[in-house]
Structures are given as structure tokens and as C-alpha cells.
Scaffold this active site. Structure first.
Site, mmCIF file in Angstrom:
data_model
loop_
_atom_site.group_PDB
_atom_site.id
_atom_site.type_symbol
_atom_site.label_atom_id
_atom_site.label_comp_id
_atom_site.label_asym_id
_atom_site.label_seq_id
_atom_site.Cartn_x
_atom_site.Cartn_y
_atom_site.Cartn_z
ATOM 1 N N TRP A 1 0.798 -1.229 0.000
ATOM 2 C CA TRP A 1 0.000 0.000 0.000
ATOM 3 C C TRP A 1 0.826 1.272 0.000
ATOM 4 O O TRP A 1 0.281 2.363 -0.141
ATOM 5 C CB TRP A 1 -0.947 0.044 1.209
ATOM 6 C CG TRP A 1 -0.303 -0.376 2.497
ATOM 7 C CD1 TRP A 1 -0.316 -1.633 3.031
ATOM 8 C CD2 TRP A 1 0.472 0.424 3.402
ATOM 9 N NE1 TRP A 1 0.408 -1.670 4.195
ATOM 10 C CE2 TRP A 1 0.891 -0.409 4.453
ATOM 11 C CE3 TRP A 1 0.844 1.771 3.427
ATOM 12 C CZ2 TRP A 1 1.672 0.043 5.519
ATOM 13 C CZ3 TRP A 1 1.624 2.229 4.478
ATOM 14 C CH2 TRP A 1 2.028 1.370 5.508
ATOM 15 N N ASN A 2 2.131 1.177 0.190
ATOM 16 C CA ASN A 2 2.836 2.437 0.462
ATOM 17 C C ASN A 2 3.129 3.294 -0.774
ATOM 18 O O ASN A 2 3.214 4.508 -0.647
ATOM 19 C CB ASN A 2 4.094 2.202 1.308
ATOM 20 C CG ASN A 2 5.065 1.249 0.670
ATOM 21 O OD1 ASN A 2 4.663 0.341 -0.051
ATOM 22 N ND2 ASN A 2 6.330 1.448 0.904
ATOM 23 N N LYS B 1 -2.670 -7.367 -8.366
ATOM 24 C CA LYS B 1 -3.546 -7.354 -7.180
ATOM 25 C C LYS B 1 -2.976 -6.291 -6.245
ATOM 26 O O LYS B 1 -2.027 -6.533 -5.508
ATOM 27 C CB LYS B 1 -3.546 -8.742 -6.515
ATOM 28 C CG LYS B 1 -4.809 -9.098 -5.766
ATOM 29 C CD LYS B 1 -5.046 -8.284 -4.509
ATOM 30 C CE LYS B 1 -4.153 -8.666 -3.362
ATOM 31 N NZ LYS B 1 -4.310 -7.715 -2.214
ATOM 32 N N GLY C 1 6.184 -6.512 -0.695
ATOM 33 C CA GLY C 1 5.424 -6.505 0.555
ATOM 34 C C GLY C 1 6.286 -7.030 1.683
ATOM 35 O O GLY C 1 7.518 -7.014 1.589
ATOM 36 N N GLU D 1 10.352 -8.376 -3.426
ATOM 37 C CA GLU D 1 10.880 -7.122 -2.866
ATOM 38 C C GLU D 1 10.264 -6.989 -1.485
ATOM 39 O O GLU D 1 9.082 -6.660 -1.352
ATOM 40 C CB GLU D 1 10.478 -5.928 -3.741
ATOM 41 C CG GLU D 1 11.083 -5.930 -5.135
ATOM 42 C CD GLU D 1 12.583 -5.663 -5.132
ATOM 43 O OE1 GLU D 1 13.115 -5.213 -4.106
ATOM 44 O OE2 GLU D 1 13.217 -5.921 -6.161
ATOM 45 N N LEU D 2 11.074 -7.262 -0.455
ATOM 46 C CA LEU D 2 10.485 -7.424 0.885
ATOM 47 C C LEU D 2 10.919 -6.312 1.843
ATOM 48 O O LEU D 2 11.294 -5.235 1.420
ATOM 49 C CB LEU D 2 10.858 -8.815 1.408
ATOM 50 C CG LEU D 2 10.525 -9.959 0.437
ATOM 51 C CD1 LEU D 2 10.984 -11.291 0.981
ATOM 52 C CD2 LEU D 2 9.046 -10.002 0.098
ATOM 53 N N CYS E 1 10.066 0.825 2.558
ATOM 54 C CA CYS E 1 10.858 -0.389 2.767
ATOM 55 C C CYS E 1 12.311 -0.048 3.049
ATOM 56 O O CYS E 1 12.984 -0.736 3.781
ATOM 57 C CB CYS E 1 10.748 -1.282 1.545
ATOM 58 S SG CYS E 1 11.028 -0.378 0.028
ATOM 59 N N GLU F 1 10.893 -4.962 11.389
ATOM 60 C CA GLU F 1 10.475 -3.792 10.627
ATOM 61 C C GLU F 1 9.234 -3.180 11.286
ATOM 62 O O GLU F 1 8.247 -3.871 11.511
ATOM 63 C CB GLU F 1 10.148 -4.215 9.202
ATOM 64 C CG GLU F 1 9.864 -3.047 8.302
ATOM 65 C CD GLU F 1 9.525 -3.488 6.889
ATOM 66 O OE1 GLU F 1 8.727 -4.432 6.744
ATOM 67 O OE2 GLU F 1 10.049 -2.882 5.947
#
Ligand code: NAD
Length: 485
Positions: free
Chosen positions: A145-146, A169, A221, A243-244, A277, A378
Site C-alpha cells: 500500500w505504500n 492485485k 510486501g 521485494e520485501l 521499505c 520492521e
């Protein structure tokens, strides 16, 4: 939703509300997809692969991406406002982000007709041997969402340049701009089914990740969700790009330009309300300059203008949703219980005009130990954890003592030290005397539990291509059928 070029509600009629985090009220209702809707979208993407898009020249694909870039530029303000309403990110940042999107699409538009295979010289001389780079097929993208459209672009632009079709999605908290974007993609002339958007929560995401019709899953996410997605994709041996999360160190040496470093610390953890992130959430600072740096960062934090994220004067908007606000608050409480001290902030702001939205003060924690939860996990909020070190070796050891490896900052005026330390840090992106700067043509991604694969640049394009090697026998002689070679 947009599936096969048409608008769809969820098959079972379910919806979800998108809450504006500044007003704490719903401002949009979007479909909540389930497995049936996902099925429809994957089928649409598969059909599009076998249709006009699959036979289109690379040059024509590039032209379509250029038209899309033009339309994004024309609709930039509309898209930026949608994003700010959905996640509360300040308009001064969403405007800049949306203004940057066309460059991402144009970079990959230009790359579309430069996808090349190779010829080889194997020891078998009677062969012409060459490779082709082919689109990997139907791509499923699951997004956070960021930064909805920016993170989508990092996947969609290279995937379309490669010739793939796509099912996106978006996050259940920020679907609106992606739905509008899918309409613009149709207007740009992308054939129906090339870009499909299903909205919904983790249920739709899981249905997409495990769908056998998906050839590649790309995800941005949290690490926890990334692990689930990788397991689901493993059932179909579908490759993943992940991409975490991160817990990035921002390292201030005693020889740093401290004014610049303070600015970089603020950029690293308070910009975007810390919901990035690459947030520089662990500030590693040399013990000789720690007091000064902490005092100056606290001073800067106290001057940050919080307020309506749609106001260009606002520097820090609300946290994106209520549950995330609670999460941030509980990390701060936990840190204090573990022995950290609050040098600035620590809770909800007192001002009346900030009472409705999901605001949290910019927070400076001191006396943090690298083993505390606040230093290991995080938070995804405006919380800077200050940890001191005494030597360069200790700084490197602390920086790497984390399960993550997304980004790092180094502040030093000693060029030898800066390069020496950069070479030792396990992070996908390392800045020297800067923080939070990225570009579409520089590879980006995470080491360790921060991810797999790279986005941006030509490395980002490779994620959506696969190689076929072709052997053409030239001599016409009969070969021994029982011998490899
Ligand atoms: P999240 O992992 O909670 O959700 C991301 C997406 O996954 C959402 O669309 C969600 O609906 C979906 N999802 C949830 N459960 C799922 C499941 N079981 N299977 C499939 N999909 C599922 O992340 P978030 O809270 O939306 O975003 C914040 C996280 O994103 C942070 O960890 C942040 O570091 C990370 N992030 C990473 C980058 C990067 O480039 N490395 C960029 C931005 C954000």
C-alpha cells in the site's frame, strides 16, 4: 475491477471500503475478489498472450508503453490525489512519484526492441546454435500500500516490454489508483487482457500466487507474506521476484558532515511517515558525535509539519491505517519496556486537528541495543532507533547483524572509509552521504530476507524473460542415437 478490458464486480458481490487515513472515513468502495475472479483474470491474461499482444512487434509494444507514459503524465494530478487519499502519503511526495512514472515506462519502452539472443560456439562444429529471449508468460503481481503505482511500474513496465501479460492485485488499502491506471492502459491501446486488475485482500493474493496458470509471481510486501507467496509459487515451480522488508542501517561516522547526516537521517526515517521499505530505521552513530546528532535530529523532528496530506506544506501525513498505527505504537512501548529512552515523540500528537487521522509523532529512541525487537523487526513507521558504536569494525558488524539486507547509508567525509565500508555491507542499495534516492535504470533489490531478484535497469527486464537455446544441425549426417554430444 478491470479484467479482459471490461469492468467487473466480484463474482459473489463482496466489497471492501478504502479508508482515507486523514479523515478516518471510507472514501471508496472496491470489489473484494475471490478465487473465481482471479481465475477469470488469469484466463484473460492467458488469452491475451495468445492474441494480438503475443504477435505484436517489440517496436509496437514499445510504442504502446510510450502512449501509456503520455497518458500518465496527462493524468498525473488525478492519480497523485487518489494515492494520497488512499494511503495518506503527503501530496508533495505522491506528485513527485507520479511525475516520475513516465520515465520508468519510457525506459522499458525503449528496451523492448533491444531484447537480444546470442549465438554460441559449442564444440560440435556442425551446428548453428543460438538463443532466444522470450516473455515468461502470464505474470501475477501482488503489491503493498505504500506506493501503489510506483511499485506497480517497477514490475509492469519491464513485463510488458518483455511481451508478458499481467494480473495485478493491489493492496486492499490502496486499490483506487491502480483501477484508474488500468483504464488508462486500455485508452493507451493495450489490448484487453494484457493488464488485468483484481482488487481484494490476502485471499485474492493467495489465489493468484498459487494459480497454476501463472508463469511468474512478482511481489512487493512484507517478508512474512513473501515467504507464503514463495511456497505457493513453488507448487507450480513458478519463479518469483520478491521485494520485501528492511531494517536498514544509516551509519554516521565521527568524520561525517553532521548537518548533512542529520538531514539524511530525517529523510531516511521521517519521510513518507517512515512507511518505506528502505527506511533508515537503525541509526548507527559514532559515540563521540551521538549526543549532538540525537539532539539535532530531535530538534528537526519537533519542527516537522504534520497535517492534511493533500496540503503541499505538510511534511508528514498520517499512518496509512488504524492497525498499522497500533503496530507502531506497540513497538515504541515495547522499546521503552526493553530499556530504550524516548528523546523525542513517542506517541500520538496532541494537536486537535490531528486527532481524527491516524497520526503518530516522529519518534527518536536512544539507548537501543541491536538485539531489541525495535532494532530487529520492521516497524514501518516514523521511529528512529539510535545505536552507538566505537569503531568502524563495530559499525560494520552492527549494520550486518540483521536478517534484512535492503539498503544502507554511510555518512563520512573520508572517501577511503566510505568505499571500504560500502564494500562490506550486505545490502542491495548503499548510499554514501545520501539517503533515499533511486532511479529506474539502476538495479534495485534486497539481499538476505529482503528479497530475491532485482527491479529497474536491464536486470529488471531479465526477470520477465526466459531463454530458449536452439540447435540447428547443418551437416545432414546421421548421428549415433545412443550417444550424447
Ligand atoms: P503485506 O505483505 O501485508 O501485503 C502485501 C500484499 O500481499 C497485499 O496486496 C496483500 O493483500 C497481499 N497478501 C496478504 N497475504 C497474502 C497471502 N497469504 N498470499 C498472497 N498475497 C497476500 O505488506 P504491506 O503491509 O501491504 O506492505 C508493507 C511491506 O511492504 C513492508 O514490509 C515493506 O518493507 C514492504 N515493501 C517492500 C518494498 C521493496 O521494494 N523491497 C517496497 C515497498 C514496500
Amino acid at each position: 475491477m478491470v479484467i479482459g478490458g471490461e469492468h467487473w464486480d466480484a463474482a459473489d458481490g463482496r466489497t471492501l471500503e478504502s479508508i482515507d487515513p486523514f479523515t478516518a472515513r471510507s472514501w471508496a468502495t472496491v470489489p473484494r475478489a475471490g478465487a473465481k475472479d482471479v481465475e477469470l483474470a488469469v484466463d484473460a491474461a492467458r488469452s491475451a498472450l495468445g492474441g494480438e499482444w503475443g504477435t505484436m512487434s517489440a517496436t509496437a509494444r514499445g510504442e504502446a508503453l510510450h502512449r501509456l507514459a503520455d497518458l500518465i503524465a496527462e493524468h498525473a494530478e488525478e492519480l497523485a490525489v487518489m494515492e494520497t487519499r488512499d494511503n495518506g502519503k503527503v501530496i508533495r511526495e505522491t506528485r513527485g512519484q507520479v511525475a516520475g512514472l513516465p520515465s520508468i515506462y519510457r525506459f522499458f519502452a525503449g528496451a523492448a526492441d533491444k531484447i537480444e539472443g546470442s549465438t554460441f560456439s559449442p564444440p560440435q562444429t556442425n551446428f548453428l546454435t543460438y538463443s532466444q529471449k522470450r516473455p515468461i508468460g502470464v505474470v501475477a503481481a501482488i503489491l503493498p500500500w505504500n506506493s501503489p503505482l510506483y511499485l506497480l511500474a517497477n514490475k509492469l513496465a519491464p513485463a510488458l516490454a518483455a511481451g508478458c501479460t499481467f494480473v495485478a492485485k493491489p493492496s486492499e488499502y490502496t486499490s483506487v489508483s491502480t483501477l484508474r491506471f488500468a483504464e488508462l492502459a486500455l485508452e493507451a491501446g493495450l489490448p484487453p487482457g494484457v493488464l488485468n486488475v483484481v482488487t481484494g485482500d490476502g485471499e485474492a493474493g493467495a489465489a493468484l500466487a498459487e494459480h497454476p496458470g501463472v508463469d511468474k509471481v512478482t511481489f512487493t510486501g512484507s517478508t512474512a507474506t513473501g515467504q507464503k507467496i514463495m511456497k505457493a509459487a513453488a507448487e507450480n515451480i513458478a519463479p518469483v521476484t520478491l521485494e520485501l522488508g528492511g531494517k536498514s542501517p544509516n551509519i554516521v561516522f565521527d568524520d561525517a558532515d553532521l548537518g548533512a547526516a542529520v538531514n539524511g537521517i530525517v529523510a531516511g526515517i521521517f519521510a513518507a511517515t517512515g512507511q518505506t521499505c528502505i527506511a533508515g530505521s537503525r541509526v548507527l552513530v559514532h559515540e563521540d558525535v551521538a549526543d549532538r546528532v540525537i539532539a539535532e535530529v530531535s530538534q528537526r523532528a519537533s519542527a516537522i509539519r504534520m497535517g492534511d496530506p493533500l496540503d503541499m506544506e505538510t511534511e508528514m501525513g498520517p499512518i496509512a491505517f488504524d492497525q498499522q498505527l497500533q503496530k507502531v505504537a506497540s513497538y515504541v512501548d515495547g522499546a521503552v519496556r526493553d530499556g530504550a529512552a524516548v528523546a523525542y515523540g513517542g506517541g500520538r500528537p496532541a494537536a486537535d486537528e490531528l486527532a481524527t487521522g491516524y497520526f503518530h509523532e516522529p519518534t527518536v529512541l536512544t539507548g537501543v541495543h541491536n538485539q531489541m525487537a525495535v532494532a530487529r523487526e520492521e516497524i514501518f513507521g516514523p521511529v528512529a532507533s539510535f545505536i552507538t558504536f566505537g569503531s568502524e569494525d563495530e559499525a560494520v558488524q552492527l549494520a550486518n547483524d540483521t536478517p534484512f539486507g535492503l539498503a544502507a547509508g554511510i555518512w563520512s567525509t573520508n572517501i577511503q572509509r566510505a568505499h571500504r565500508v560500502a564494500g562490506q555491507l550486505s545490502a542491495g542499495t548503499i548510499w554514501v552521504n545520501a539517503y533515499r534516492t533511486l532511479a529506474y535504470n539502476v538495479p534495485y533489490g534486497g539481499m538476505k530476507q529482503s528479497g530475491i531478484g532485482r527491479e529497474y535497469g536491464l536486470e529488471g527486464l531479465e526477470e520477465y524473460l526466459e531463454t530458449a537455446s536452439i540447435w540447428v544441425e547443418l551437416s545432414g549426417q546421421t548421428r549415433d542415437p545412443f550417444q550424447l554430444g
